[in-house]
Design a protein around this motif. Structure first.
Motif, PDB file in Angstrom:
ATOM      1  N   LEU A   1      -6.527  -1.119  21.374  1.00 37.89           N
ATOM      2  CA  LEU A   1      -6.469  -1.888  20.134  1.00 37.89           C
ATOM      3  C   LEU A   1      -6.030  -0.986  18.984  1.00 37.89           C
ATOM      4  CD1 LEU A   1      -7.002  -4.361  18.346  1.00 37.89           C
ATOM      5  CD2 LEU A   1      -9.417  -3.668  18.251  1.00 37.89           C
ATOM      6  N   GLY A   2      -6.572   0.234  18.940  1.00 39.48           N
ATOM      7  CA  GLY A   2      -6.207   1.169  17.882  1.00 39.48           C
ATOM      8  C   GLY A   2      -4.726   1.509  17.888  1.00 39.48           C
ATOM      9  N   LEU A   3      -4.142   1.634  19.081  1.00 40.88           N
ATOM     10  CA  LEU A   3      -2.715   1.937  19.176  1.00 40.88           C
ATOM     11  C   LEU A   3      -1.877   0.759  18.688  1.00 40.88           C
ATOM     12  CD1 LEU A   3      -2.646   3.825  22.590  1.00 40.88           C
ATOM     13  CD2 LEU A   3      -2.503   4.800  20.295  1.00 40.88           C
ATOM     14  N   HIS A   4      -2.268  -0.454  19.053  1.00 36.74           N
ATOM     15  CA  HIS A   4      -1.540  -1.630  18.563  1.00 36.74           C
ATOM     16  C   HIS A   4      -1.767  -1.807  17.058  1.00 36.74           C
ATOM     17  CE1 HIS A   4       0.232  -3.483  22.143  1.00 36.74           C
ATOM     18  NE2 HIS A   4      -0.751  -2.897  22.802  1.00 36.74           N
ATOM     19  N   HIS A   5      -2.937  -1.448  16.596  1.00 30.32           N
ATOM     20  CA  HIS A   5      -3.218  -1.464  15.160  1.00 30.32           C
ATOM     21  C   HIS A   5      -2.280  -0.501  14.440  1.00 30.32           C
ATOM     22  CE1 HIS A   5      -5.501   0.470  11.779  1.00 30.32           C
ATOM     23  NE2 HIS A   5      -5.570  -0.780  11.388  1.00 30.32           N
ATOM     24  N   GLU A   6      -2.067   0.673  15.005  1.00 27.66           N
ATOM     25  CA  GLU A   6      -1.152   1.625  14.375  1.00 27.66           C
ATOM     26  C   GLU A   6       0.274   1.080  14.377  1.00 27.66           C
ATOM     27  OE1 GLU A   6      -0.110   6.274  13.836  1.00 27.66           O
ATOM     28  OE2 GLU A   6      -1.976   5.620  14.760  1.00 27.66           O
ATOM     29  N   GLN A   7       0.660   0.407  15.453  1.00 29.14           N
ATOM     30  CA  GLN A   7       2.001  -0.172  15.500  1.00 29.14           C
ATOM     31  C   GLN A   7       2.163  -1.289  14.471  1.00 29.14           C
ATOM     32  OE1 GLN A   7       2.054  -0.853  19.867  1.00 29.14           O
ATOM     33  NE2 GLN A   7       3.897   0.399  19.876  1.00 29.14           N
ATOM     34  N   GLN A   8       1.110  -2.048  14.232  1.00 31.07           N
ATOM     35  CA  GLN A   8       1.166  -3.028  13.147  1.00 31.07           C
ATOM     36  C   GLN A   8       1.436  -2.337  11.817  1.00 31.07           C
ATOM     37  OE1 GLN A   8      -2.674  -5.077  13.765  1.00 31.07           O
ATOM     38  NE2 GLN A   8      -1.500  -6.963  13.964  1.00 31.07           N
ATOM     39  N   HIS A   9       0.788  -1.209  11.606  1.00 30.64           N
ATOM     40  CA  HIS A   9       0.978  -0.491  10.344  1.00 30.64           C
ATOM     41  C   HIS A   9       2.348   0.171  10.271  1.00 30.64           C
ATOM     42  CE1 HIS A   9      -2.733  -0.763   7.966  1.00 30.64           C
ATOM     43  NE2 HIS A   9      -3.276  -1.085   9.132  1.00 30.64           N
ATOM     44  N   GLN A  10       2.975   0.427  11.398  1.00 26.51           N
ATOM     45  CA  GLN A  10       4.337   0.940  11.358  1.00 26.51           C
ATOM     46  C   GLN A  10       5.278  -0.099  10.763  1.00 26.51           C
ATOM     47  OE1 GLN A  10       4.987   2.151  15.427  1.00 26.51           O
ATOM     48  NE2 GLN A  10       3.638   3.933  15.242  1.00 26.51           N
ATOM     49  N   GLU A  11       5.076  -1.361  11.135  1.00 25.72           N
ATOM     50  CA  GLU A  11       5.869  -2.432  10.525  1.00 25.72           C
ATOM     51  C   GLU A  11       5.528  -2.570   9.042  1.00 25.72           C
ATOM     52  OE1 GLU A  11       6.284  -7.237  11.114  1.00 25.72           O
ATOM     53  OE2 GLU A  11       6.430  -5.966  12.889  1.00 25.72           O
ATOM     54  N   LEU A  12       4.247  -2.520   8.726  1.00 25.71           N
ATOM     55  CA  LEU A  12       3.829  -2.591   7.324  1.00 25.71           C
ATOM     56  C   LEU A  12       4.399  -1.436   6.508  1.00 25.71           C
ATOM     57  CD1 LEU A  12       0.100  -3.604   7.860  1.00 25.71           C
ATOM     58  CD2 LEU A  12       1.799  -4.955   6.609  1.00 25.71           C
ATOM     59  N   LEU A  13       4.451  -0.259   7.100  1.00 23.65           N
ATOM     60  CA  LEU A  13       5.031   0.893   6.418  1.00 23.65           C
ATOM     61  C   LEU A  13       6.471   0.616   5.993  1.00 23.65           C
ATOM     62  CD1 LEU A  13       3.731   3.984   8.426  1.00 23.65           C
ATOM     63  CD2 LEU A  13       3.747   3.797   5.933  1.00 23.65           C
TER      64      LEU A  13
ATOM     65  N   SER B   1       0.831  -1.212   0.000  1.00 23.25           N
ATOM     66  CA  SER B   1       0.000   0.000   0.000  1.00 23.25           C
ATOM     67  C   SER B   1       0.862   1.257   0.000  1.00 23.25           C
ATOM     68  CB  SER B   1      -0.922   0.015   1.224  1.00 23.25           C
ATOM     69  OG  SER B   1      -1.852  -1.042   1.159  1.00 23.25           O
ATOM     70  N   PRO B   2       0.403   2.317  -0.645  1.00 19.61           N
ATOM     71  CA  PRO B   2       1.140   3.586  -0.608  1.00 19.61           C
ATOM     72  C   PRO B   2       1.258   4.085   0.831  1.00 19.61           C
ATOM     73  CG  PRO B   2      -0.585   3.640  -2.281  1.00 19.61           C
ATOM     74  CD  PRO B   2      -0.827   2.417  -1.459  1.00 19.61           C
ATOM     75  N   PRO B   3       2.401   4.622   1.231  1.00 22.19           N
ATOM     76  CA  PRO B   3       2.550   5.110   2.603  1.00 22.19           C
ATOM     77  C   PRO B   3       1.471   6.105   3.022  1.00 22.19           C
ATOM     78  CG  PRO B   3       4.699   4.940   1.580  1.00 22.19           C
ATOM     79  CD  PRO B   3       3.693   4.640   0.504  1.00 22.19           C
ATOM     80  N   LYS B   4       1.028   6.960   2.104  1.00 19.52           N
ATOM     81  CA  LYS B   4       0.009   7.931   2.513  1.00 19.52           C
ATOM     82  C   LYS B   4      -1.307   7.227   2.864  1.00 19.52           C
ATOM     83  CE  LYS B   4      -2.337   9.336  -1.786  1.00 19.52           C
ATOM     84  NZ  LYS B   4      -2.754  10.473  -2.625  1.00 19.52           N
ATOM     85  N   TRP B   5      -1.575   6.074   2.231  1.00 18.72           N
ATOM     86  CA  TRP B   5      -2.772   5.325   2.575  1.00 18.72           C
ATOM     87  C   TRP B   5      -2.676   4.803   4.004  1.00 18.72           C
ATOM     88  CZ3 TRP B   5      -4.147   0.651   4.467  1.00 18.72           C
ATOM     89  CH2 TRP B   5      -5.515   0.359   4.444  1.00 18.72           C
ATOM     90  N   HIS B   6      -1.516   4.279   4.379  1.00 18.74           N
ATOM     91  CA  HIS B   6      -1.328   3.811   5.754  1.00 18.74           C
ATOM     92  C   HIS B   6      -1.601   4.940   6.749  1.00 18.74           C
ATOM     93  CE1 HIS B   6       0.328  -0.222   5.137  1.00 18.74           C
ATOM     94  NE2 HIS B   6       1.084   0.265   4.161  1.00 18.74           N
ATOM     95  N   LEU B   7      -1.005   6.096   6.501  1.00 14.01           N
ATOM     96  CA  LEU B   7      -1.148   7.224   7.430  1.00 14.01           C
ATOM     97  C   LEU B   7      -2.610   7.650   7.562  1.00 14.01           C
ATOM     98  CD1 LEU B   7       1.904   9.458   6.428  1.00 14.01           C
ATOM     99  CD2 LEU B   7       1.690   7.945   8.410  1.00 14.01           C
ATOM    100  N   ALA B   8      -3.363   7.560   6.482  1.00 14.02           N
ATOM    101  CA  ALA B   8      -4.769   7.946   6.530  1.00 14.02           C
ATOM    102  C   ALA B   8      -5.623   6.855   7.153  1.00 14.02           C
ATOM    103  CB  ALA B   8      -5.266   8.268   5.124  1.00 14.02           C
TER     104      ALA B   8
END
Length: 406
Positions: free
Chosen positions: A128-140, A35-42
């Motif tokens: 859960l949302g914070l851990h979800h964001e941390q998952q996306h940090q790895e995905l990023l 996924s594009p990084p901007k998509w992750h951030l949004a």
């Protein structure tokens, strides 16, 4: 307030990961799973907006009503969502607008946490949302590496040099036959797929204390057996031939300089002592067969991690992304494949509400990886953590740990 500080810290870490990117890097999607990084951030902002602000903050107005479709990943309960493989088609919203969206959500989240009573249910969603964001940090970091690595122009995400790795230890941990406790066993946060704690019976086995190195995998490639169909799963053999798989994802064969590897620190000469990274399940399984071994089950892997949490920590990492992450170095710095299909534990119960779609719906045709990696954020990893990917995928930070019966 501790919760506000934690929220803002994790939100800032996502932006810190992206601060080294050019604007053009934020919009690229070279393959459907990246996924594009901007998509992750949004998207990780949408998660807080959709699950917390829209439902709990009186009078809250969405930043942009259309974002509800664009940045919903896969939650059918939340309505329509954009197709994953077409996220790179969207030039708008711009990167600047995505950052404005993040600021808008953060301002309202802080106001909500400061001025409203937080129920137990909302608190659980926030965590859960914070851990979800941390998952996306790895995905990023996975996605950024793929985006930069596919560019014929050499790009360095990090300017720091990578040290040479020590030769991996040829040592094995042995475990006796018996019953073992599997799954999350504490009161701290865990994902629903890590629960409930249950008993598994394991036969006597040994498991390598080091991940398979580049040098070991190169021996496999150079052997006549790399092209021996008997070592490969049928689907793996088809995949290997269809896509002409000759080496790990980021290896490059240069006529003048020999074998090279693209890393987030740029193209480096292949370090034979570092663990082989970005390996598919098919490659991992074939290598294990070539060595007369096998891949561990996720239960064997978890027992190994529980008993040897610091083996080789920081000594043979495939890459070093941030000095701030040094304290988070987990056994060899790569997720390693297990032979376990990703499926529910006995008595599994998904999260309630919209987030029941978080994990359970993906329990089909994927395999479990254990151990964490260099991109796993601090305070996010647990030995009970179950990562999961399809057997042909290899853009994640994945490696091989061998197991053998005793």
């Amino acid at each position: 307030m501790k919760l506000i500080k934690e929220y803002l810290t994790i939100r800032r870490q996502s932006e810190d990961i992206c601060c080294r990117l050019a604007t053009e890097d934020f919009v690229v999607q070279p393959v459907p799973e990246v996924s594009p990084p901007k998509w992750h951030l949004a998207h990780i902002s949408w998660f807080f907006e959709e699950l917390i602000l829209c439902k709990n903050l009186p009078g809250y107005q969405r930043f942009n009503q259309q974002y509800a479709v664009l940045f919903n990943s896969y939650y059918k309960a939340a309505g329509e969502h954009w197709i994953q493989g077409e996220r790179g088609q969207l030039s708008r919203p711009s990167v600047e607008e995505v950052y404005a969206y993040r600021r808008y959500v953060d301002e309202h989240m802080v106001a909500f946490l400061e001025n409203h009573k937080i129920t137990a249910e909302t608190s659980q969603l926030l965590i859960l949302g914070l851990h979800h964001e941390q998952q996306h940090q790895e995905l990023l970091l996975m996605d950024i590496k793929y985006i930069l690595g596919m560019n014929p122009i050499e790009v360095k995400y990090s300017a720091t040099a990578l040290p040479e790795a020590d030769k991996p230890l040829a040592a094995w941990s042995r475990f006796q036959e018996g019953t073992y406790q599997i799954g999350h066993q504490g009161t701290e946060f865990s994902f629903d797929n890590e629960r409930p704690k249950h008993t598994a019976y394991l036969h006597k086995y040994g498991i390598s204390e080091s991940l398979v190195s580049n040098g070991e995998y190169l021996e496999f490639i150079n052997s006549k057996d790399y092209n021996n169909h008997k070592l490969w799963l049928s689907l793996g053999w088809d995949w290997k031939n269809k896509y002409q798989i000759k080496r790990p994802l980021y290896w490059r064969d240069d006529k003048k300089e020999g074998l090279l590897e693209f890393t987030l620190h740029g193209v480096q000469r292949l370090d034979l002592n570092k663990p082989v990274a970005h390996i598919s399940y098919f490659e991992a399984d074939a290598f294990a067969a070539w060595k007369g071994c096998r891949l561990p089950t996720e239960f064997e892997a978890e027992q190994f991690l529980n008993n040897a949490p610091n083996i080789n920590a920081g000594k043979s990492s495939s890459e070093q992304l941030f000095h701030a992450n040094d304290a988070n170095q987990i056994t060899d710095q790569l997720w390693f494949w297990t032979s376990s299909h990703y499926s529910p534990y006995p008595g599994f119960r998904p999260f309630s509400g919209m987030v029941e779609e978080y994990n359970g719906k993906f329990m089909c045709q994927q395999f479990v990886l254990k151990g964490g990696c260099i991109a796993t954020p601090q305070n996010h990893y647990r030995h009970s953590y179950r990562n999961f990917y399809f057997p042909e995928q290899r853009w994640m930070f994945s490696g091989i740990r061998l197991t053998r019966d005793i």
